[in-house]
Enzyme design. Structure first.
Site, short mmCIF file in Angstrom:
data_model
loop_
_atom_site.label_atom_id
_atom_site.label_comp_id
_atom_site.label_asym_id
_atom_site.label_seq_id
_atom_site.Cartn_x
_atom_site.Cartn_y
_atom_site.Cartn_z
N GLU A 1 3.61 3.08 -4.39
CA GLU A 1 4.52 2.51 -5.16
C GLU A 1 4.35 2.52 -6.73
O GLU A 1 5.04 2.39 -7.45
CB GLU A 1 5.09 1.39 -4.84
CG GLU A 1 5.84 1.47 -3.23
CD GLU A 1 6.28 0.37 -2.28
OE1 GLU A 1 6.94 0.41 -1.44
OE2 GLU A 1 5.60 -0.80 -2.73
N ALA B 1 4.33 -8.06 6.12
CA ALA B 1 5.26 -9.45 6.24
C ALA B 1 5.79 -9.44 7.51
O ALA B 1 5.89 -10.77 7.98
CB ALA B 1 6.19 -9.19 4.99
N GLN B 2 6.19 -8.55 8.17
CA GLN B 2 6.86 -8.82 9.57
C GLN B 2 5.93 -9.44 10.52
O GLN B 2 6.45 -10.43 11.43
CB GLN B 2 7.52 -7.61 9.99
CG GLN B 2 9.00 -7.32 9.44
CD GLN B 2 9.99 -8.72 9.86
OE1 GLN B 2 10.00 -9.06 11.14
NE2 GLN B 2 10.56 -8.73 9.02
C1 LIG Z 1 0.94 -5.83 -3.59
C2 LIG Z 1 1.57 -5.88 -2.29
C3 LIG Z 1 2.57 -5.23 -1.59
C4 LIG Z 1 2.79 -5.32 -0.26
N1 LIG Z 1 3.93 -4.76 0.33
C5 LIG Z 1 4.33 -5.12 1.37
C6 LIG Z 1 5.43 -4.23 1.63
O1 LIG Z 1 6.21 -3.68 1.03
N2 LIG Z 1 6.05 -4.54 3.16
C7 LIG Z 1 5.25 -5.45 4.01
O2 LIG Z 1 5.74 -5.93 5.01
N3 LIG Z 1 4.15 -6.24 3.43
C8 LIG Z 1 3.78 -5.97 2.33
N4 LIG Z 1 2.56 -6.24 1.69
C9 LIG Z 1 1.88 -7.17 2.73
C10 LIG Z 1 2.64 -8.59 2.83
O3 LIG Z 1 2.79 -9.29 1.78
C11 LIG Z 1 1.66 -9.67 3.67
O4 LIG Z 1 1.34 -9.02 4.91
C12 LIG Z 1 1.96 -10.98 3.94
O5 LIG Z 1 2.32 -11.69 2.59
C13 LIG Z 1 1.33 -11.90 4.68
O6 LIG Z 1 1.73 -13.10 4.99
P1 LIG Z 1 0.63 -14.44 5.11
O7 LIG Z 1 1.49 -15.68 5.32
O8 LIG Z 1 -0.31 -14.17 6.10
O9 LIG Z 1 0.16 -14.49 3.74
P2 LIG Z 1 0.79 -14.68 2.11
O10 LIG Z 1 2.15 -14.07 2.12
O11 LIG Z 1 -0.24 -13.97 1.21
O12 LIG Z 1 0.58 -16.23 1.90
C14 LIG Z 1 -0.59 -16.76 1.81
C15 LIG Z 1 -0.38 -18.22 1.17
O13 LIG Z 1 -1.65 -19.05 1.14
C16 LIG Z 1 -1.85 -19.34 -0.07
N5 LIG Z 1 -3.25 -19.99 -0.12
C17 LIG Z 1 -4.22 -18.99 -0.11
N6 LIG Z 1 -5.32 -19.68 -0.23
C18 LIG Z 1 -4.99 -20.91 -0.20
C19 LIG Z 1 -6.10 -22.18 0.01
N7 LIG Z 1 -7.42 -22.08 0.08
N8 LIG Z 1 -5.36 -23.29 -0.15
C20 LIG Z 1 -3.90 -23.40 -0.07
N9 LIG Z 1 -3.11 -22.44 0.07
C21 LIG Z 1 -3.69 -21.08 -0.14
C22 LIG Z 1 -1.35 -18.68 -1.09
O14 LIG Z 1 -1.23 -19.03 -2.18
C23 LIG Z 1 -0.18 -17.74 -0.45
O15 LIG Z 1 1.19 -18.69 -0.84
C24 LIG Z 1 2.12 -6.35 0.33
C25 LIG Z 1 1.02 -7.03 -0.15
C26 LIG Z 1 0.72 -6.67 -1.51
C27 LIG Z 1 -0.48 -7.50 -2.01
#
Ligand SMILES: Cc1cc2nc3c(=O)[nH]c(=O)nc-3n(C[C@H](O)[C@H](O)[C@H](O)COP(=O)(O)OP(=O)(O)OC[C@H]3O[C@@H](n4cnc5c(N)ncnc54)[C@H](O)[C@@H]3O)c2cc1C
Length: 444
Positions: free
Chosen positions: A173, A321-322
């Site tokens: 992308e 994300a899912q």
């Molecule tokens: C550039 C990029 C593109 C992507 N594109 C896609 C896509 O097209 N489709 C898809 O399905 N997935 C995509 N992903 C993956 C997807 O975004 C992740 O799988 C998803 O965000 C994971 O969700 P999560 O809740 O585990 O973590 P996150 O969504 O990353 O959330 C983690 C949260 O924890 C917080 N945090 C971290 N450390 C601490 C701490 N020590 N104390 C307090 N808060 C903290 C952060 O600020 C954040 O808000 C992409 C990821 C990236 C980086």
């Protein structure tokens, strides 16, 4: 008379996809939720690359957490960084020493960049993981053109060569969007400049033999040929060995003069995973049981990118994300059932794979949906646009993104091509690729 609050305390760490889903699912539950995040906003990571390539504004892909939960009475947001968990005390330890007590804990702190220890990547690479990364990369990309405008000789030294490492969806992308930005927008912006923008190059490097490894070979071929048609040099079967400010050395011995390295090659679990003091596996992900609980701490769950979740065939569920959203909802339901008296339920988490998508640029994308439905081209692109609008947080953001996309589509213009911060691309530092790329304080 003191009022005793006997409601169950649920602490959720992380307001990303997993944490938000868990918090929203617990909306009607008789619990007091504290949602903790180091930022006061949720980031929609799938569109970060559009911020980096001037397609969207930072505020389009982020949404204030307090705004999301304005009407959820059982939730308090706390902006803080979590450092550790004190298991015997049942408390989350915050930076600065403060603590937050819990009866149930959901950890969803996501992932961070993995540079695999390759020399120079941490110092010179541009990761794309958090919002300030995207703004920093945008500053840097646009700054390279301003530098070349002042001193066109930097082009010979790789000043306008942009190497993107990682042939997964993010790398594809970024490479596609960058090629489009250069070809359709900057080409016109720099008309009359001393620098010939057509000499700019985008190189996509992927270690394996093909792009988009999890996709069907037909989708991979489509992605590759579309990128090549749009001017991206695709180099598969080689990896990055070493990086400096102006050179990228590949494992096959080739050296690419380049002042920009976009690092989209890998992630590892957030350091909070190690701080939990529980077993971790590949990529530092936390080992969880089938119901996403921690074996030694059944009151705690880990979801999303931080969790090593068995996919049922010897591998792990992907960091998408899912997986995070569905995992967050699953653990919220288990917590609610235990709070209303059903006891500790150990129902395993079942992931419903809704498919994969990646966009390459205008009217080109690949989409793989359930029942072996595979789309490429315009239909896949429209599906991609629609899906991202649906999942984007906040009505204002949806409208803003839709308007931006419509505008970009109709005019080939990208209004967000702003260099924020000082120093980048100024005439006084024409040949210095190491100028300060720090984002301004309001987006950091
Ligand atoms: C550039 C990029 C593109 C992507 N594109 C896609 C896509 O097209 N489709 C898809 O399905 N997935 C995509 N992903 C993956 C997807 O975004 C992740 O799988 C998803 O965000 C994971 O969700 P999560 O809740 O585990 O973590 P996150 O969504 O990353 O959330 C983690 C949260 O924890 C917080 N945090 C971290 N450390 C601490 C701490 N020590 N104390 C307090 N808060 C903290 C952060 O600020 C954040 O808000 C992409 C990821 C990236 C980086």
């Amino acid at each position: 008379m003191a009022v005793v609050n006997a409601r169950t305390k649920v602490v959720i760490v992380g307001a990303g996809f997993g944490g938000l889903a868990a918090a929203q699912e617990l909306k009607g539950a008789p619990v007091d939720i504290t949602l903790i995040d180091r930022n006061n906003f949720h980031t929609f990571q799938p569109l970060l690359y559009q911020v980096a390539t001037s397609g969207l504004n930072p505020a389009d892909v982020a949404y204030p957490v307090r705004g999301i939960f304005q009407r959820q009475r059982n939730l308090q947001f706390r902006r803080a960084t979590v450092d550790a968990v004190d298991w015997p005390a049942g408390e989350v330890v915050l930076s600065g020493g403060d603590r937050q007590a819990f009866d149930h804990l959901v950890v969803a702190a996501g992932a961070t960049v993995n540079d695999f220890g390759i020399p120079g990547v941490a110092e010179h690479g541009f990761p794309l993981s958090v919002l300030p990364d995207a703004v920093r990369l945008r500053n840097h990309i646009l700054g390279r053109f301003e530098v070349a405008d002042v001193d066109p000789t930097v082009v010979d030294d790789g000043g306008l060569t942009f190497v993107v490492v990682g042939g997964g969806p993010t790398g594809v992308e970024v490479a596609g969007a960058l090629a489009e930005l250069i070809d359709k927008v900057l080409h016109r912006d720099f008309r009359g400049s001393r620098v010939d923008v057509r000499r700019a190059q985008v190189v996509l490097v992927e270690m394996t033999d093909d792009l988009l490894p999890p996709f069907h070979p037909r989708s991979r071929r489509y992605a590759r040929s579309t990128l090549v048609r749009r001017g991206v040099a695709v180099r598969t079967g080689t990896s990055v060995a070493e990086v400096s400010a102006t050179r990228i050395v590949l494992a096959d011995g080739d050296e690419i003069p380049a002042h920009t390295l976009v690092w989209a090659a890998g992630v590892k679990a957030n350091p909070v995973a190690a701080a939990l003091g529980v077993p971790t596996g590949r990529g530092g992900r936390v080992a969880v049981q089938a119901d996403l609980r921690l074996a030694d701490h059944p009151e705690a769950f880990v979801v999303g990118d931080m969790a090593a979740i068995d996919d049922g065939s010897g591998g792990l569920l992907p960091g998408v994300a899912q997986v995070a959203i569905q995992g967050g909802r699953h653990v919220a339901r288990l917590i609610e059932r235990s709070v209303i008296g059903e006891g500790d339920i150990h129902e395993p988490f079942r992931y419903w794979d809704k498919g994969n998508m990646a966009t390459i640029g205008r009217r080109s994308a690949v989409a793989e949906l359930p029942h072996d439905l595979r789309l490429t081209g315009t239909l896949a692109w429209v599906s991609w646009l629609g899906l991202h609008l649906v999942y984007l947080m906040g009505f204002r953001n949806r409208v803003s993104v839709f308007v931006n996309w419509a505008w970009n589509y109709l005019t080939w213009d990208r209004g967000a091509r702003l260099i924020l911060g000082s120093g980048e691309g100024e005439a006084t530092t024409p040949a210095d690729p190491t100028v300060d790329d720090a984002p301004p304080p309001d987006v950091a």
